[in-house]
Design a protein around this motif. Structure first.
Motif, short mmCIF file in Angstrom:
data_model
loop_
_atom_site.label_atom_id
_atom_site.label_comp_id
_atom_site.label_asym_id
_atom_site.label_seq_id
_atom_site.Cartn_x
_atom_site.Cartn_y
_atom_site.Cartn_z
N ASN A 292 67.69 -28.89 4.59
CA ASN A 292 69.27 -28.61 4.69
C ASN A 292 69.60 -27.57 3.32
OD1 ASN A 292 71.99 -28.76 4.80
ND2 ASN A 292 72.17 -30.54 4.07
N VAL A 293 69.83 -26.19 3.81
CA VAL A 293 70.04 -25.26 3.05
C VAL A 293 71.55 -25.13 2.52
CG1 VAL A 293 67.98 -23.98 3.57
CG2 VAL A 293 69.92 -23.64 4.78
N SER A 294 72.44 -25.96 3.11
CA SER A 294 73.85 -26.06 2.95
C SER A 294 74.12 -26.93 1.86
CB SER A 294 74.52 -26.24 4.07
OG SER A 294 74.33 -27.62 4.24
N ARG A 295 75.58 -26.91 1.49
CA ARG A 295 76.21 -27.55 0.32
C ARG A 295 76.67 -29.03 0.75
NH1 ARG A 295 79.24 -23.04 -3.48
NH2 ARG A 295 77.69 -21.53 -3.78
N LEU A 296 76.46 -29.29 1.96
CA LEU A 296 77.17 -30.21 2.61
C LEU A 296 76.08 -31.08 3.09
CD1 LEU A 296 80.55 -28.96 4.40
CD2 LEU A 296 80.05 -30.22 2.25
N PRO A 297 76.17 -32.68 3.37
CA PRO A 297 75.12 -33.36 4.02
C PRO A 297 75.28 -33.15 5.63
CG PRO A 297 76.67 -34.81 3.33
CD PRO A 297 77.20 -33.48 2.65
N THR A 298 74.14 -33.34 6.19
CA THR A 298 74.17 -33.24 7.68
C THR A 298 74.42 -34.51 8.06
OG1 THR A 298 71.83 -33.64 7.76
CG2 THR A 298 72.66 -31.52 7.55
N GLY A 299 74.80 -34.67 9.61
CA GLY A 299 74.79 -35.98 10.24
C GLY A 299 73.60 -36.37 10.78
N LEU A 300 73.74 -37.23 11.96
CA LEU A 300 72.37 -37.62 12.53
C LEU A 300 71.63 -36.38 13.15
CD1 LEU A 300 70.81 -40.11 12.89
CD2 LEU A 300 71.83 -40.42 15.40
N ARG B 183 71.06 -38.64 8.07
CA ARG B 183 71.40 -37.77 7.36
C ARG B 183 70.58 -36.93 6.18
NH1 ARG B 183 74.80 -38.98 2.95
NH2 ARG B 183 76.36 -37.64 3.66
N VAL B 184 70.72 -35.73 6.04
CA VAL B 184 70.00 -35.10 4.99
C VAL B 184 70.86 -34.63 4.21
CG1 VAL B 184 68.48 -33.21 4.63
CG2 VAL B 184 68.38 -34.27 6.80
N GLU B 185 70.43 -34.82 2.99
CA GLU B 185 71.58 -34.65 1.76
C GLU B 185 71.52 -33.03 1.54
OE1 GLU B 185 67.65 -35.51 0.09
OE2 GLU B 185 69.11 -36.46 1.69
N ALA B 186 72.51 -32.59 0.89
CA ALA B 186 72.67 -31.07 0.40
C ALA B 186 71.40 -30.87 -0.31
CB ALA B 186 73.78 -30.91 -0.51
N GLY B 187 70.49 -29.86 0.33
CA GLY B 187 69.46 -29.34 -0.42
C GLY B 187 68.14 -30.26 -0.23
N GLY B 188 68.34 -31.26 0.60
CA GLY B 188 67.23 -32.10 0.86
C GLY B 188 66.36 -31.68 2.09
N ARG B 189 65.49 -32.58 2.29
CA ARG B 189 64.31 -32.30 3.63
C ARG B 189 63.87 -33.26 4.09
NH1 ARG B 189 59.40 -29.45 0.47
NH2 ARG B 189 61.04 -27.91 -0.35
#
Length: 453
Positions: free
Chosen positions: A102-110, A131-137
C-alpha cells in the motif's frame, strides 16, 4: 533460482471512462443505498421535509464517496510476484510468492487476490487479505506443480478491492507476468567410462599441437621445473630471457547427444510416453557429461542445435557450465515432435568432423533409417544408442513379440556398425541401461583384444 516482477500505477493516474468504471463497481447494497437516497430526496422535496432531505443526501452520497475513494485506492496498491525456483524439473513443485504494498497514505479495505495460472499447474489461487495500513504490505504464497514439461505463463495478478461498508467493489489487473519453466527430469548417472572414449578435460590422452610447425610455436617464459629440452633458443635470443615451447595443450573431450524427435518415430503422449523418456534421457546425459568436463552438443534429427551453442558445443567444468546446462534444459523443456521423416540432416552434421563420443536416443527405425544411423558411427570416437520402439511402450508385453523381432534386427544392424546399441523396455531407469552399456562395451573390447592376440 528465483524470478520476480512488480507492477503498480502512479497515484492519480487517469483512465478513460473512470467515472463510469467507478459507478459500475457499486454492489447491490451500494445501488440500493443510492436509489433509496434519491427516492428520499425526491419525497423530501415534495413534502417539504428538510430532515428527510438530509437523510436522502447521506444515503446517496455515501456510495458515491466510497466508489471515488476506492477508484483512487486501486492505483495506489503495488503488486509483485516471485518464483522460487523459476526453473523446476517435471513432477517437482515451485512456490510463487505474492506481495501487495500500500503506497498511499490511507489504509485499504478488504483485498481479494487472484492469480491466473494455466490449468495444468493446478487450481487458480485466491486469497483474502484484511485491510492494509498506510505504507504496509502483505505477503502470501502458493505452490504449483506440473508433470508435463514446458513454459507456463503466470499472471496477470488480479486485485479486487472492497470498501468497509460493502457498497463498492472494483477489480484491477496488473500487466506484469512471469514464466515458469518446467524442464525434463534429470536422472543421476553412474560415473562409468566407456572404452574408446576420450577422458574429460585435463586428464585425457588426446593431445594437439599448439600450431602447425616449429616456426609457429608460441613460446612462453621458462618456469622452474620445465624440461630444458623444451627450450626454444630462437625465442630466447630474441627476447633475451629463457623461453620454452608450448607444444602440447590438453584437448577437451567432446560429446554429441542426438535426440530423435520425428513424429512418426514415437507413439503415445503424456509423461510416461516413449518420447518423454527420450527427452529425459537426453537431459540426463547432457548434464552428466557437462559435469565430467566434456564439451557437449545437443543435436536433433532436423540438424538443429541449441541457440547460442558454439561450434564445439558447450564447455563443461567451467563457470559457464551451469548456464550452458540451463540453456539446454530450456531448449528441451519446449522441444516437440518434428515433421521430418529421416535422419539424413543429422547425419550430414555429424559427417563434418570427429564428434568424440556420440550418444543417441532413437525412436522407431525402419531399415532405411537404421542404415543411416549405422553410418553415423564412422566418424565418432564411441557410439551409444538407446532404441525406443513405441509399440513396446503402448502395447501389452504379451502382444509385443512381433515388434521385438523387428527391434532386434535394427539393433543388430547398429552393433555390426560399431554401436553399443540397447533396446529400452517401458519404464526402465536410464542408469540401469547406462551401466549395462558400459558392461557390454567393455565385454566387446575385451573379446576383440583376445581375438587379436
Amino acid at each position: 533460482m528465483t524470478s520476480g516482477s512488480t507492477g503498480h500505477a502512479e497515484p492519480g493516474r487517469a483512465e478513460k471512462g473512470g467515472v463510469r468504471t467507478a459507478l459500475a463497481g457499486l454492489t447491490t447494497r451500494g445501488r440500493s443505498f443510492l436509489a433509496a437516497g434519491i427516492a428520499a430526496a425526491i419525497c423530501a422535496y415534495v413534502l417539504g421535509q428538510a430532515d428527510l432531505l438530509r437523510v436522502g443526501l447521506l444515503l446517496a452520497v455515501l456510495p458515491l464517496v466510497c466508489a471515488g475513494v476506492l477508484y483512487r485506492t486501486r492505483y495506489r496498491v503495488a503488486g509483485s510476484r516471485r518464483l522460487s525456483p523459476a526453473r523446476v524439473p517435471a513432477g517437482s513443485e515451485a512456490r510463487v510468492h505474492l506481495r501487495m504494498d500500500n503506497v498511499s497514505r490511507l489504509p485499504t479495505g478488504l483485498l481479494m487476490l487472484q492469480d491466473r495460472v494455466p490449468y495444468v499447474l493446478g487450481p487458480r489461487p485466491r486469497f483474502v487479505l484484511d485491510r492494509v495500513e498506510a505504507g504496509g504490505r502483505r505477503e502470501v504464497s502458493y505452490r504449483v506443480r506440473s508433470d508435463l514439461r514446458g513454459r507456463y505463463p503466470l499472471g496477470p495478478l488480479q486485485l479486487r478491492l472492497n470498501d468497509p461498508f460493502g457498497l463498492c467493489e472494483l477489480t484491477r489487473s496488473f500487466s506484469t507476468h512471469d514464466t515458469l519453466t518446467v524442464i525434463p527430469r534429470v536422472e543421476p548417472l553412474s560415473p562409468v567410462r566407456f572404452s574408446g572414449e576420450a577422458r574429460g578435460y585435463g586428464d585425457g590422452r588426446q593431445r594437439s599441437l599448439a600450431l602447425a610447425g616449429e616456426d609457429d610455436v608460441i613460446p612462453r617464459e621458462y618456469r622452474y621445473g620445465d624440461d630444458l629440452r623444451r627450450v626454444h633458443w630462437r625465442s630466447t635470443a630474441r627476447y633475451g630471457e629463457l623461453m620454452v615451447r608450448r607444444e602440447e595443450q590438453p584437448q577437451r573431450s567432446r560429446c554429441t547427444v542426438l535426440l530423435d524427435t520425428r513424429g512418426i518415430a514415437f507413439q503415445g503422449a503424456g509423461p510416461d510416453s516413449a518420447f518423454e523418456w527420450a527427452v529425459s534421457g537426453t537431459a540426463s546425459v547432457l548434464v552428466h557429461m557437462l559435469e565430467r568436463g566434456f564439451s557437449v552438443r545437443l543435436l536433433t534429427d532436423s540438424g538443429n542445435s541449441v541457440p547460442g551453442e558454439g561450434a564445439d558445443g558447450f564447455a563443461g567444468a567451467s563457470q559457464e557450465s551451469a548456464d550452458a546446462a540451463g540453456l539446454m534444459m530450456d531448449t528441451l523443456a519446449v522441444i516437440d515432435h518434428s515433421d521430418g521423416t529421416g535422419l539424413s540432416r543429422s547425419y550430414d552434421v555429424l559427417r563434418g568432423g570427429n564428434e568424440g563420443l556420440l550418444v543417441a536416443f532413437f525412436g522407431d527405425l525402419d531399415e532405411e533409417q537404421a542404415t543411416v544411423a549405422a553410418k553415423m558411427r564412422q566418424r565418432s570416437g564411441g557410439a551409444l544408442a538407446f532404441v525406443l520402439d513405441s509399440d513396446t511402450w503402448v502395447r501389452e508385453p504379451n502382444d509385443a513379440a512381433g515388434p521385438m523381432n523387428r527391434t532386434e534386427e535394427r539393433l543388430r544392424m547398429l552393433r555390426e556398425a560399431g554401436w553399443t546399441a540397447l533396446s529400452v523396455p517401458r519404464g526402465t531407469p536410464l542408469n540401469d541401461l547406462w551401466r549395462q552399456a558400459d558392461r557390454e562395451r567393455t565385454g566387446v573390447v575385451a573379446a576383440s583384444g583376445k581375438a587379436g592376440s
